[in-house]
Structures are given as structure tokens and as C-alpha cells.
Design an enzyme around this catalytic site. Structure first.
Site, PDB file in Angstrom:
ATOM      1  N   GLN A   1      -3.997  -4.923  -2.116  1.00  8.83           N
ATOM      2  CA  GLN A   1      -3.881  -5.650  -0.863  1.00  8.83           C
ATOM      3  C   GLN A   1      -4.277  -7.116  -1.062  1.00  8.83           C
ATOM      4  OE1 GLN A   1      -2.540  -4.493   1.748  1.00  8.83           O
ATOM      5  NE2 GLN A   1      -2.679  -2.271   1.623  1.00  8.83           N
TER       6      GLN A   1
ATOM      7  N   ASN B   1       1.599   4.492   2.293  1.00  5.51           N
ATOM      8  CA  ASN B   1       1.420   3.036   2.254  1.00  5.51           C
ATOM      9  C   ASN B   1       2.621   2.451   1.524  1.00  5.51           C
ATOM     10  OD1 ASN B   1       0.306   0.466   2.382  1.00  5.51           O
ATOM     11  ND2 ASN B   1      -0.875   0.745   0.504  1.00  5.51           N
TER      12      ASN B   1
ATOM     13  N   CYS C   1       2.942  -2.859   6.225  1.00  6.05           N
ATOM     14  CA  CYS C   1       2.899  -4.329   6.210  1.00  6.05           C
ATOM     15  C   CYS C   1       4.134  -4.912   6.876  1.00  6.05           C
ATOM     16  CB  CYS C   1       2.766  -4.853   4.779  1.00  6.05           C
ATOM     17  SG  CYS C   1       4.163  -4.417   3.709  1.00  6.05           S
TER      18      CYS C   1
ATOM     19  N   GLU D   1       1.975   8.281  -7.434  1.00 12.43           N
ATOM     20  CA  GLU D   1       2.372   6.897  -7.687  1.00 12.43           C
ATOM     21  C   GLU D   1       3.361   6.877  -8.841  1.00 12.43           C
ATOM     22  OE1 GLU D   1       3.197   3.189  -8.025  1.00 12.43           O
ATOM     23  OE2 GLU D   1       1.857   3.780  -6.374  1.00 12.43           O
TER      24      GLU D   1
END
Length: 255
Positions: free
Chosen positions: A85, A180, A207, A135
Site C-alpha cells: 500500500q 484486495n 482502490c 498470490e
């Protein structure tokens, strides 16, 4: 350049070729003497003349290959090409909020999709709770596992796997799914799977409010129970939104 909460630095040179590599290596001792807080130095090779920030080739010039990011008792190991981030102080607030909401739910099983270096997964780890992080970057998964080991957690408590978040088979529906995604959002496949699943709660960190709205429209079985806006990008129009979704009706059995 990236600065950790401890004041250490990661410096990356993005070059068109390796022609200047010898000069960077030659002056590296001077740089580290002038800036003792430099922990990681790399050269990234981006040979294409187009709007791409970095290339696929990363040359690490220091013994240390990751920058420790210590947030509220959790150390995340940031590699040169790992996502983190943008605003560290706001990132800490984001993880604290996620932990608080998760602790209220008290899930026994959590799956963190797009887990990166383990930000959400490691903050949500708790006694009696099994957390799985997914991931696509093997380097990020390795860094996340290092963060887990730093906390003294076992792979049975928190495990990280290399996989595509949009198609990974999570097995039996977990009590909580954390997502995310990048600015493009979840996309039809992952949003559709969540809509058809029996997952009772989803924690969505976004975001991009536009793709968040699109994804929520594709998951009408979930109701936003809580949401928090975090000013991750001060003095810009961009922001981070953390939303807790609760399933309000049974899963659909057809696409």
C-alpha cells in the site's frame, strides 16, 4: 525509493539496459556510506519504449533482498517488485480495521485472495483460526511465509500458496474471504464464484470505487454491512475503501 516505518530504504534504479550497471555497482559503497539507512538496492531493466514502469528483470545488488515493514507488531517483507500500500500509516489503519471487523466475526477459516506479502492474512491470524493466502507471485508468497515465521506461526495456522486468485480452488467455503484486487476489480469470474458460493462474509479492500460498485452489483446476495474510506492517496481523487459484505440470501446454484 521506499521508506520503511523504521526509516530504512529500498532504492531501485530502472534502466533501459545493463550498460550502466557497472557504474551503479561502483558507486554503491559510496551510496551506502552516505545513506546508512539504505538496506536494499536493485537495478530493474525495462528495455521497451512504452508506458511501463518496470521490466521483468530485477538485479539485487545488496545482500538483503527485502525491506522489513513493521506495522503494529507484524513485519511484512517487501521485495523489489512486491505490491505494498502506498501510504504506510494509512495501510496500518486499513489492516487494523480489517482485524477488528474479523475479530468481531470470529471466523475459524479465512482465505485471503491477492494476499501479496501477507498484509491482511498476517494481521487476521489468531488462535484457533486457519488462514490461507493466495498470490500469483512466487516471490511475494516466499516473503509472506517469512513474515509468518517471524510471528512464530506454523503453516497449519497460516499458509501461503502460489495461485491465480481469480480461479483458485479454495475447497470448502471459508467463513471469511478477503479480496484486495488491482484497480480492475474482481472481474466476472471471481465475482460470479463468490455470488454462487456459500461464503457468509467477504472483506473487500478496493482502490477503485467504480470497479467496487460493478463487483457489488454482480454479487446481489451480499449486503454491505460496514464500510470505511481511507485516504490512502492524500490530495488526489483516489482512495481506498474497505467494505464488509454479509450474505443475505442463499447461494445460487446456477451461473
Amino acid at each position: 525509493m521506499t521508506e520503511s516505518p523504521d526509516g530504512e530504504l529500498m532504492v531501485r534504479w530502472v534502466l533501459r539496459s545493463t550498460a550502466a550497471l557497472a557504474r551503479v555497482e561502483k558507486h554503491l559503497p559510496w551510496l551506502r556510506a552516505a545513506l546508512p539507512q539504505v538496506r536494499v538496492v536493485t537495478v530493474n531493466v525495462q528495455p521497451e519504449h512504452r508506458a511501463v514502469l518496470e521490466g521483468d528483470r530485477e538485479l539485487v545488488l545488496t545482500e538483503e533482498q527485502t525491506l522489513p515493514m513493521r506495522l503494529d507488531g507484524v513485519t511484512l517483507h517487501l521485495g523489489p517488485r512486491s505490491f505494498f500500500q502506498t501510504n504506510t500509516a494509512v495501510a496500518a489503519a486499513l489492516y487494523r480495521q480489517a482485524r477488528a471487523w474479523a475479530d468481531e466475526l470470529a471466523p475459524r477459516t479465512v482465505v485471503d485472495l491477492y494476499c501479496g506479502v501477507g498484509g491482511f492474512a498476517l494481521h487476521l491470524a489468531a488462535p484457533g483460526r486457519r488462514v490461507t493466502g493466495v498470490e500469483i507471485s512466487a516471490a511475494a508468497v516466499e516473503a509472506a511465509a517469512r513474515g509468518r515465521d517471524d510471528l512464530g506461526l506454523s503453516p497449519e495456522q497460516v499458509r501461503f500458496v502460489v495461485g491465480d486468485a481469480t480461479s483458485y480452488d479454495v475447497g470448502p467455503p471459508p467463513d471469511l474471504v478477503v479480496v484486495n484486487p488491482p484497480r480492475r476489480g474482481l472481474g466476472a469470474d471471481l465475482a460470479g464464484w463468490l455470488e454462487r458460493s456459500e461464503v457468509p462474509h467477504v472483506l473487500y479492500s478496493s482502490c477503485n470505487p467504480a470497479t467496487l460498485a460493478r463487483d457489488l452489483a454482480a454479487m446481489p446476495s451480499y449486503r454491505p454491512a460496514r464500510a470505511r474510506v481511507l485516504d490512502m492517496f492524500p490530495q488526489t481523487s483516489h482512495l481506498e475503501v474497505l467494505t464488509l459484505l454479509t450474505r443475505t440470501r442463499p447461494a445460487r446454484t446456477s451461473p
